[in-house]
Design a protein around this motif. Structure first.
Motif, PDB file in Angstrom:
ATOM      1  N   GLN A  38     -30.192 -47.167 -28.839  1.00 45.14           N
ATOM      2  CA  GLN A  38     -29.724 -48.548 -28.875  1.00 45.14           C
ATOM      3  C   GLN A  38     -28.303 -48.566 -28.331  1.00 45.14           C
ATOM      4  OE1 GLN A  38     -30.709 -49.791 -32.975  1.00 45.14           O
ATOM      5  NE2 GLN A  38     -32.295 -51.024 -32.008  1.00 45.14           N
ATOM      6  N   TRP A  39     -28.098 -49.410 -27.319  1.00 45.01           N
ATOM      7  CA  TRP A  39     -26.799 -49.555 -26.683  1.00 45.01           C
ATOM      8  C   TRP A  39     -26.155 -50.847 -27.189  1.00 45.01           C
ATOM      9  CZ3 TRP A  39     -28.078 -48.647 -20.789  1.00 45.01           C
ATOM     10  CH2 TRP A  39     -28.526 -47.325 -20.601  1.00 45.01           C
ATOM     11  N   SER A  41     -24.625 -54.487 -27.251  1.00 45.78           N
ATOM     12  CA  SER A  41     -24.862 -55.694 -26.448  1.00 45.78           C
ATOM     13  C   SER A  41     -23.590 -56.052 -25.693  1.00 45.78           C
ATOM     14  CB  SER A  41     -25.267 -56.861 -27.339  1.00 45.78           C
ATOM     15  OG  SER A  41     -26.529 -56.628 -27.901  1.00 45.78           O
ATOM     16  N   GLU A 129     -33.563 -56.579 -27.096  1.00 43.94           N
ATOM     17  CA  GLU A 129     -32.214 -56.487 -26.558  1.00 43.94           C
ATOM     18  C   GLU A 129     -31.448 -55.319 -27.170  1.00 43.94           C
ATOM     19  OE1 GLU A 129     -28.050 -58.974 -26.725  1.00 43.94           O
ATOM     20  OE2 GLU A 129     -29.919 -60.116 -26.690  1.00 43.94           O
ATOM     21  N   GLY A 130     -30.905 -54.473 -26.295  1.00 39.73           N
ATOM     22  CA  GLY A 130     -30.122 -53.325 -26.728  1.00 39.73           C
ATOM     23  C   GLY A 130     -30.903 -52.030 -26.809  1.00 39.73           C
TER      24      GLY A 130
END
Length: 184
Positions: A38-39, A41, A129-130
């Motif tokens: 997970q990056w 946002s 997302e992410g």
């Protein structure tokens, strides 16, 4: 919310595991050789183009390129009114493999990757997302963006021409849940 459900290939109705815990998802997928991260946002406008999206995530993309030798990067955006959404959805609903890793980072929106292990388990991974997922070359899988797709994703390739789906001919994907998001 990101979700992993693990099924027996013989029972699409009862998951052996159903979790939304990112660390548990990453650990479960790592056992298959699947990378899940997970990056953070980054705020981007709805009209952000490929250059703006790639610039926002340049440190992460550069790290993956250096680690794995990816040579080509692009951005794909799908919206509910895309004129070819039905054909594009159908294209990847059947089980297939690729000769290189399939790497996707979800900048926005969501999609369902379903992976089949050699041990007879099916892993349904709802990426949002992410989320970054990297499905290793040769792994049997399918992808569902849903009937009204909405996502922007960064794709990384080893081959500058992208990847080709090699379909297995197995109808297993027809027995497992599709991506049918609930309207907000």
């Amino acid at each position: 919310m990101t979700r992993l459900r693990i099924f027996s290939a013989d029972d699409a109705g009862t998951p052996a595991l159903d979790t939304r815990e990112p660390n548990e998802i990453a650990a479960s997928l790592a056992g298959l050789g699947v990378r899940f991260e997970q990056w953070p946002s980054r705020p981007l406008g709805a009209a952000a183009g490929q250059d703006e999206v790639l610039a926002a995530f340049a440190p992460e993309v550069d790290r993956l390129k250096a680690e794995k030798g990816y040579r080509s990067v692009d951005v794909i955006r799908m919206v509910p009114d895309h004129p070819e959404k039905a054909a594009l959805r159908t294209k990847f609903l059947s089980e297939h493999r690729h000769s290189e890793d399939e790497v996707r980072f979800f900048v926005e929106g969501e999609g369902l990757f379903t992976l089949r292990s050699d041990e007879g388990r099916v892993y349904a991974v709802l990426c949002e997302e992410g989320d970054l997922i990297s499905v290793p070359a040769g792994m049997r899988h399918w992808f569902d963006m849903g009937p009204s797709p909405r996502f922007t994703a960064i794709r990384l390739f080893t081959n500058a021409d992208g990847w080709i789906a090699n379909f297995t001919g197995d109808a297993i994907a027809d027995r497992f849940p599709r991506h049918e998001p609930v309207a907000a």
